[in-house]
Design a protein around this motif. Structure first.
Motif, mmCIF file in Angstrom:
data_model
loop_
_atom_site.group_PDB
_atom_site.id
_atom_site.type_symbol
_atom_site.label_atom_id
_atom_site.label_comp_id
_atom_site.label_asym_id
_atom_site.label_seq_id
_atom_site.Cartn_x
_atom_site.Cartn_y
_atom_site.Cartn_z
ATOM 1 N N GLU A 38 -5.874 0.566 9.905
ATOM 2 C CA GLU A 38 -6.174 1.878 9.788
ATOM 3 C C GLU A 38 -5.347 3.117 9.945
ATOM 4 O OE1 GLU A 38 -9.231 2.007 7.974
ATOM 5 O OE2 GLU A 38 -9.287 -0.068 8.278
ATOM 6 N N ASP A 62 -11.370 1.119 0.295
ATOM 7 C CA ASP A 62 -11.068 1.968 1.302
ATOM 8 C C ASP A 62 -11.258 3.527 0.767
ATOM 9 O OD1 ASP A 62 -9.776 2.076 4.195
ATOM 10 O OD2 ASP A 62 -9.242 3.872 2.871
ATOM 11 N N LYS A 72 -2.622 2.801 7.228
ATOM 12 C CA LYS A 72 -3.077 3.827 5.924
ATOM 13 C C LYS A 72 -2.960 5.305 5.883
ATOM 14 C CE LYS A 72 -6.672 0.893 5.886
ATOM 15 N NZ LYS A 72 -7.848 0.273 5.178
ATOM 16 N N LEU A 93 -4.169 6.794 -1.763
ATOM 17 C CA LEU A 93 -3.654 5.768 -1.645
ATOM 18 C C LEU A 93 -3.796 4.851 -2.976
ATOM 19 C CD1 LEU A 93 -4.695 4.061 1.847
ATOM 20 C CD2 LEU A 93 -2.338 5.344 1.127
ATOM 21 N N SER A 99 -8.208 -5.083 2.598
ATOM 22 C CA SER A 99 -8.118 -3.891 3.616
ATOM 23 C C SER A 99 -7.860 -2.650 2.764
ATOM 24 C CB SER A 99 -6.975 -4.002 4.697
ATOM 25 O OG SER A 99 -6.925 -2.981 5.596
ATOM 26 N N VAL A 100 -7.421 -2.698 1.656
ATOM 27 C CA VAL A 100 -7.066 -1.143 0.742
ATOM 28 C C VAL A 100 -7.853 -1.284 -0.255
ATOM 29 C CG1 VAL A 100 -5.090 -0.503 -0.472
ATOM 30 C CG2 VAL A 100 -4.646 -2.002 1.183
ATOM 31 N N CYS A 114 0.777 -1.059 0.091
ATOM 32 C CA CYS A 114 -0.112 0.044 0.032
ATOM 33 C C CYS A 114 0.897 1.151 -0.058
ATOM 34 C CB CYS A 114 -0.793 -0.013 1.263
ATOM 35 S SG CYS A 114 -1.973 1.477 1.566
ATOM 36 N N GLU A 143 -8.380 4.853 -0.691
ATOM 37 C CA GLU A 143 -8.087 4.479 -2.030
ATOM 38 C C GLU A 143 -8.814 5.075 -3.193
ATOM 39 O OE1 GLU A 143 -8.179 1.120 -5.311
ATOM 40 O OE2 GLU A 143 -9.914 1.588 -3.629
ATOM 41 N N TRP A 179 -2.292 0.794 -4.619
ATOM 42 C CA TRP A 179 -1.525 -0.469 -4.207
ATOM 43 C C TRP A 179 -1.132 -1.470 -5.173
ATOM 44 C CZ3 TRP A 179 -3.276 -5.271 -5.891
ATOM 45 C CH2 TRP A 179 -4.496 -5.158 -6.788
#
Length: 304
Positions: A225, A248, A228, A256, A244-245, A170, A251, A258
């Motif tokens: 959390e 989000d 990130k 963000l 988890s990414v 990430c 993202e 990945w």
């Protein structure tokens, strides 16, 4: 005398067949027949006439059927009253290690709120060992935890898989690592790394991934959390499960992105499994059961 004995007798009497009743109740016919016989012995009355053509309520059984129905209706009213009480007053406590909290848990709580407007949801952030302890002691109704491929699941807890994914890197979109279609472990070591503290599954994964090598610089934090947020603020990169990414808010907003890890002889094939857990031997309140079911449905929608 058990409630299910009365329910089984009522079903056989309604269908006129042990075989059809066993199919409807998802029991074996011998088990159903033995349960009704135990009720007959306990009451001292033959409730069924068993013949080749089927099983019918006996004369004595037909006389007792209204009483059986009255007992079952009273039990149903009791259950409904208890459910209403749980809907109005209960607080459901859910422990989480915080991976996939935003993409999965927040929409789940939103859906639960619509179904249970008077029921509070208390989200408790903790490490896996603490969540297991609180579940076993009754301090939590549900727990969200992660496992790596090959990990053993605790036998005293009922574990249901929600999400399965692979660890990914990430990063911020302007990170040098984002210029690659995939990130090797050597490239990961060249950037500051935000790692989870000991006790988290991803700490164990990264420790195994690096095999004793050290990154250029590292930070340590609790939970995905905060990791990130630190990445979004330009402090480095972190390794998290893809679930988890993806999805989000950070993202989705472009703060963000990945990249997959590529195999350069290290452990990049491991999967991360998120499960929801609860005690096996407990009677779960209606509100906790509903939250459990909404989690399963939200996870199914997330996967698709």
């Amino acid at each position: 005398m058990r409630i299910e004995q009365l329910e089984y007798f009522q079903t056989v009497a309604r269908l006129g067949s042990l075989r059809r009743a066993a199919e409807e109740l998802h029991l074996s016919q011998p088990a159903l027949s033995e349960t009704v016989r135990n009720l007959e012995r306990e009451l001292g009355v033959g409730l069924l006439d068993r013949r080749r053509s089927g099983a019918r309520a006996s004369d004595a059984g037909r006389e007792l059927l209204p009483h059986v129905a009255a007992v079952l209706e009273a039990v149903d009213r009791l259950r409904q009253a208890a459910d209403r009480q749980h809907r109005v007053s209960r607080t459901v406590r859910l422990g989480t290690v915080h991976a996939a909290t935003v993409p999965l848990l927040v929409p789940t709580v939103h859906d639960f709120r619509e179904a249970h407007p008077q029921t509070q949801v208390e989200v408790v952030t903790a490490q896996q060992a603490e969540i297991h302890r609180l579940l076993s002691e009754g301090g939590l109704d549900l727990g969200l935890v992660n496992y790596l491929t090959g990990d053993d699941l605790p036998p005293d807890l009922e574990s249901t898989g929600l999400l399965r994914g692979r660890p990914v890197v990430c990063v911020r979109p302007d990170s040098p690592l984002a210029a690659h279609s995939a990130v090797t472990v050597d490239a990961l070591l060249s950037e500051p790394l935000v790692v989870m503290r000991a006790g988290y599954v991803m700490h164990r994964y990264v420790h195994r991934l690096l095999r004793g090598r050290s990154p250029a610089f590292s930070y340590s934090t609790d939970g995905a959390e905060m990791g990130k947020l630190m990445v979004a603020e330009g402090l480095g990169a972190t390794v998290l499960p893809d679930f988890s990414v993806i999805g989000d808010p950070l993202e989705r907003s472009g703060a963000l992105t990945w990249r997959p890890l590529v195999d350069d002889g290290t452990d990049t094939d491991t999967e991360v499994l998120m499960v929801v857990q609860r005690r096996r031997s407990a009677s779960h309140p209606r509100a906790a059961r509903d939250l459990h079911d909404i989690l399963l449905e939200r996870a199914r929608r997330y996967r698709h």
